[in-house]
Enzyme design. Structure first.
Site, short mmCIF file in Angstrom:
data_model
loop_
_atom_site.label_atom_id
_atom_site.label_comp_id
_atom_site.label_asym_id
_atom_site.label_seq_id
_atom_site.Cartn_x
_atom_site.Cartn_y
_atom_site.Cartn_z
N GLU A 98 0.84 -1.20 0.00
CA GLU A 98 0.00 0.00 0.00
C GLU A 98 0.87 1.25 0.00
O GLU A 98 1.99 1.24 0.51
CB GLU A 98 -0.90 0.02 1.24
N ASP A 99 0.34 2.32 -0.56
CA ASP A 99 1.04 3.60 -0.50
C ASP A 99 0.83 4.28 0.84
O ASP A 99 1.74 4.91 1.38
CB ASP A 99 0.62 4.52 -1.66
N ASP A 102 -4.48 5.28 6.17
CA ASP A 102 -5.06 6.50 6.72
C ASP A 102 -6.09 6.07 7.78
O ASP A 102 -5.71 5.78 8.91
CB ASP A 102 -5.68 7.24 5.52
N PHE A 151 -2.97 16.55 3.77
CA PHE A 151 -3.31 15.86 2.53
C PHE A 151 -2.10 15.88 1.59
O PHE A 151 -1.68 16.93 1.14
CB PHE A 151 -4.53 16.49 1.86
N ARG A 164 -0.14 11.58 -9.38
CA ARG A 164 0.45 10.28 -9.06
C ARG A 164 1.87 10.15 -9.61
O ARG A 164 2.67 9.36 -9.12
CB ARG A 164 -0.39 9.14 -9.65
#
Ligand code: PRP
Ligand code: MN
Ligand code: MG
Length: 179
Positions: A98-99, A102, A151, A164
């Site tokens: 996963e990046d 959260d 963010f 991205r």
């Protein structure tokens, strides 16, 4: 740096150094065991492509696409499978890539879903971790950076599908997503 960015949070060099460390940690953990590297589309692809080249174990790749965000900056809490695995994971050592974690809702759903398919093991590697935002108790086995509640975009992470492709991770100016 792009104009919409307030500041760079993690430079290309910092990210690449961390990816090497994570690759070494994962390689020594699994040794000669084969891994199924499972990238979670779309955010994980940039990290995944760098990370797998730093892993020395025998390795196959597959992908799942799930989405909980849509075009908002907040998780909706509703996880949808948009693309499932191509093959069975029975008896395999699955490493979810996963990046970012959260709220944890995406991974919480995925881990439960994958465990029901009879894998030998399920582990998680994430590049970024935002523990302050967690809604469910889930942690990665291999962690890159713990970051504050801002963010961020770049290196796979998007806002409304953009950014991205940035080689670094930056904090967007509020104007960039309050339009
Ligand atoms: C983002 C990110 C993680 C997930 C983390 O994906 O790539 O997969 O949200 O959030 P959570 O811990 O609150 O569930 P997103 O749903 O935006 O899809 P994408 O990867 O295609 O951008
Ligand atoms: Mn994602
Ligand atoms: Mg996204």
């Amino acid at each position: 740096m792009i104009a919409e960015a307030e500041r760079i949070l993690l430079s290309e060099e910092e990210i690449q150094a961390k990816v090497k460390e994570l690759g070494a940690e994962i390689s020594s953990y699994y040794g000669d065991k084969p891994i199924l590297a499972l990238g979670i589309l779309k955010g994980a692809i940039v990290f995944m492509s760098d990370l797998i080249r730093q892993i020395t174990c025998p390795l196959e790749i597959d992908f799942m696409a799930v989405s909980s965000y849509g075009s908002s900056t907040e998780s909706s809490g509703v996880v949808r499978i948009l693309k499932d695995l191509d093959c069975s994971i029975e008896g395999k050592n699955v490493l979810i890539i996963e990046d970012i974690i959260d709220s944890g809702l995406t991974l919480n759903y995925l881990v439960e879903n994958l465990k029901s398919r009879g894998p030998a093991s399920v582990k998680i590697v994430t590049l970024l971790n935002k523990p302050s935002r967690r809604k469910v108790n889930i942690q990665a086995d291999f962690n890159g950076f713990t970051i504050p509640d801002e963010f961020v975009v770049g290196y796979g992470l998007d806002f409304a599908e953009r950014y991205r492709n940035l080689p670094y991770i930056c904090v967007l100016k509020p104007e960039a997503y309050q339009k």
